[in-house]
Design a protein around this motif. Structure first.
Motif, PDB file in Angstrom:
ATOM      1  N   VAL A  49      19.026  23.721  75.999  1.00 11.96           N
ATOM      2  CA  VAL A  49      17.694  23.160  75.770  1.00 11.96           C
ATOM      3  C   VAL A  49      17.102  22.582  77.058  1.00 11.96           C
ATOM      4  O   VAL A  49      16.064  23.029  77.527  1.00 11.96           O
ATOM      5  CB  VAL A  49      17.717  22.063  74.675  1.00 11.96           C
ATOM      6  CG1 VAL A  49      16.333  21.472  74.474  1.00 11.96           C
ATOM      7  CG2 VAL A  49      18.245  22.621  73.366  1.00 11.96           C
ATOM      8  N   GLN A  60       7.475  17.477  73.048  1.00 11.51           N
ATOM      9  CA  GLN A  60       7.957  18.858  73.154  1.00 11.51           C
ATOM     10  C   GLN A  60       9.475  18.887  73.281  1.00 11.51           C
ATOM     11  O   GLN A  60      10.147  19.677  72.622  1.00 11.51           O
ATOM     12  CB  GLN A  60       7.349  19.559  74.367  1.00 11.51           C
ATOM     13  CG  GLN A  60       5.921  19.953  74.223  1.00 11.51           C
ATOM     14  CD  GLN A  60       5.409  20.630  75.491  1.00 11.51           C
ATOM     15  OE1 GLN A  60       5.941  20.423  76.585  1.00 11.51           O
ATOM     16  NE2 GLN A  60       4.373  21.436  75.335  1.00 11.51           N
ATOM     17  N   THR A  63      11.157  17.832  69.949  1.00  7.08           N
ATOM     18  CA  THR A  63      11.114  18.924  68.976  1.00  7.08           C
ATOM     19  C   THR A  63      12.143  19.997  69.315  1.00  7.08           C
ATOM     20  O   THR A  63      12.842  20.505  68.432  1.00  7.08           O
ATOM     21  CB  THR A  63       9.699  19.536  68.927  1.00  7.08           C
ATOM     22  OG1 THR A  63       8.777  18.515  68.548  1.00  7.08           O
ATOM     23  CG2 THR A  63       9.631  20.681  67.942  1.00  7.08           C
ATOM     24  N   ALA A  64      12.257  20.333  70.583  1.00  7.21           N
ATOM     25  CA  ALA A  64      13.227  21.350  71.000  1.00  7.21           C
ATOM     26  C   ALA A  64      14.659  20.894  70.722  1.00  7.21           C
ATOM     27  O   ALA A  64      15.492  21.677  70.258  1.00  7.21           O
ATOM     28  CB  ALA A  64      13.050  21.668  72.482  1.00  7.21           C
ATOM     29  N   VAL A  66      15.694  18.612  68.431  1.00  9.64           N
ATOM     30  CA  VAL A  66      15.927  18.570  66.983  1.00  9.64           C
ATOM     31  C   VAL A  66      16.096  19.977  66.426  1.00  9.64           C
ATOM     32  O   VAL A  66      16.992  20.235  65.614  1.00  9.64           O
ATOM     33  CB  VAL A  66      14.783  17.815  66.268  1.00  9.64           C
ATOM     34  CG1 VAL A  66      14.870  17.982  64.764  1.00  9.64           C
ATOM     35  CG2 VAL A  66      14.811  16.347  66.641  1.00  9.64           C
ATOM     36  N   THR A  67      15.268  20.901  66.871  1.00  5.77           N
ATOM     37  CA  THR A  67      15.372  22.293  66.415  1.00  5.77           C
ATOM     38  C   THR A  67      16.727  22.879  66.783  1.00  5.77           C
ATOM     39  O   THR A  67      17.383  23.528  65.962  1.00  5.77           O
ATOM     40  CB  THR A  67      14.237  23.141  67.027  1.00  5.77           C
ATOM     41  OG1 THR A  67      12.988  22.577  66.628  1.00  5.77           O
ATOM     42  CG2 THR A  67      14.320  24.580  66.580  1.00  5.77           C
ATOM     43  N   TRP A  68      17.170  22.645  68.005  1.00  7.03           N
ATOM     44  CA  TRP A  68      18.459  23.172  68.449  1.00  7.03           C
ATOM     45  C   TRP A  68      19.605  22.574  67.631  1.00  7.03           C
ATOM     46  O   TRP A  68      20.510  23.289  67.199  1.00  7.03           O
ATOM     47  CB  TRP A  68      18.658  22.887  69.941  1.00  7.03           C
ATOM     48  CG  TRP A  68      19.973  23.362  70.449  1.00  7.03           C
ATOM     49  CD1 TRP A  68      20.330  24.648  70.742  1.00  7.03           C
ATOM     50  CD2 TRP A  68      21.129  22.565  70.707  1.00  7.03           C
ATOM     51  NE1 TRP A  68      21.634  24.690  71.169  1.00  7.03           N
ATOM     52  CE2 TRP A  68      22.144  23.430  71.160  1.00  7.03           C
ATOM     53  CE3 TRP A  68      21.393  21.202  70.604  1.00  7.03           C
ATOM     54  CZ2 TRP A  68      23.408  22.968  71.506  1.00  7.03           C
ATOM     55  CZ3 TRP A  68      22.650  20.748  70.953  1.00  7.03           C
ATOM     56  CH2 TRP A  68      23.641  21.629  71.392  1.00  7.03           C
ATOM     57  N   GLU A  70      19.479  21.294  64.589  1.00  2.00           N
ATOM     58  CA  GLU A  70      19.405  21.827  63.223  1.00  2.00           C
ATOM     59  C   GLU A  70      19.975  23.239  63.160  1.00  2.00           C
ATOM     60  O   GLU A  70      20.762  23.563  62.279  1.00  2.00           O
ATOM     61  CB  GLU A  70      17.955  21.839  62.734  1.00  2.00           C
ATOM     62  CG  GLU A  70      17.424  20.481  62.373  1.00  2.00           C
ATOM     63  CD  GLU A  70      18.046  19.938  61.105  1.00  2.00           C
ATOM     64  OE1 GLU A  70      18.236  20.712  60.148  1.00  2.00           O
ATOM     65  OE2 GLU A  70      18.341  18.738  61.075  1.00  2.00           O
ATOM     66  N   ARG A  71      19.573  24.084  64.091  1.00  2.00           N
ATOM     67  CA  ARG A  71      20.011  25.477  64.083  1.00  2.00           C
ATOM     68  C   ARG A  71      21.506  25.587  64.389  1.00  2.00           C
ATOM     69  O   ARG A  71      22.231  26.346  63.758  1.00  2.00           O
ATOM     70  CB  ARG A  71      19.210  26.280  65.103  1.00  2.00           C
ATOM     71  CG  ARG A  71      19.447  27.762  65.001  1.00  2.00           C
ATOM     72  CD  ARG A  71      18.624  28.596  65.966  1.00  2.00           C
ATOM     73  NE  ARG A  71      17.391  28.001  66.418  1.00  2.00           N
ATOM     74  CZ  ARG A  71      17.152  27.646  67.683  1.00  2.00           C
ATOM     75  NH1 ARG A  71      18.038  27.832  68.609  1.00  2.00           N
ATOM     76  NH2 ARG A  71      16.002  27.116  68.021  1.00  2.00           N
ATOM     77  N   ARG A  75      22.648  24.634  60.193  1.00  3.61           N
ATOM     78  CA  ARG A  75      22.294  25.857  59.481  1.00  3.61           C
ATOM     79  C   ARG A  75      23.179  27.044  59.807  1.00  3.61           C
ATOM     80  O   ARG A  75      23.218  28.002  59.045  1.00  3.61           O
ATOM     81  CB  ARG A  75      20.846  26.216  59.779  1.00  3.61           C
ATOM     82  CG  ARG A  75      19.893  25.183  59.253  1.00  3.61           C
ATOM     83  CD  ARG A  75      18.473  25.614  59.438  1.00  3.61           C
ATOM     84  NE  ARG A  75      17.594  24.521  59.038  1.00  3.61           N
ATOM     85  CZ  ARG A  75      16.400  24.334  59.517  1.00  3.61           C
ATOM     86  NH1 ARG A  75      15.907  25.160  60.402  1.00  3.61           N
ATOM     87  NH2 ARG A  75      15.676  23.322  59.115  1.00  3.61           N
TER      88      ARG A  75
END
Length: 101
Positions: A49, A60, A63-64, A66-68, A70-71, A75
């Motif tokens: 990241v 920005q 968000t990057a 948190v997305t990383w 989560e993925r 998930r």
């Protein structure tokens, strides 16, 4: 908002932490396992990241990150968890534990 990495001497870290009552690691010096999990996490975060692009705003970057997370950690299906996501596995195990109790 990419910041260069700078090493801070341990005495300076302790001096800055003292007024905040933050305690350092309780592990022994040279005990590699103490911080291995966090070092691994932050190394992966940096490679996947932080170092991918310059970040213009903190939002920005947030968000990057948190997305990383989560993925990567919530998930993604994992072989040791019978190819379930961590959330699916935890749900099944919690249900089984409550049924046996």
């Amino acid at each position: 908002m990419h910041r260069p990495r700078v090493a801070i001497p341990i005495k300076e870290v302790r001096r800055r932490a003292a007024p905040t009552r933050i305690l350092g690691s309780m592990g022994r010096v040279g005990a590699a396992g103490d911080n291995a999990a966090m070092e691994s996490f932050f190394g992966l975060l940096r490679n996947n990241v932080l170092d991918r692009q310059p970040w213009v705003t903190p939002d920005q970057l947030r968000t990057a990150i948190v997305t990383w997370i989560e993925r990567t950690y919530r998930r993604r299906r994992r072989r040791p968890l019978r190819r379930l996501t961590p959330i699916e596995f935890e749900t099944i195990m919690t249900q089984q534990a409550s049924q046996t109790a």
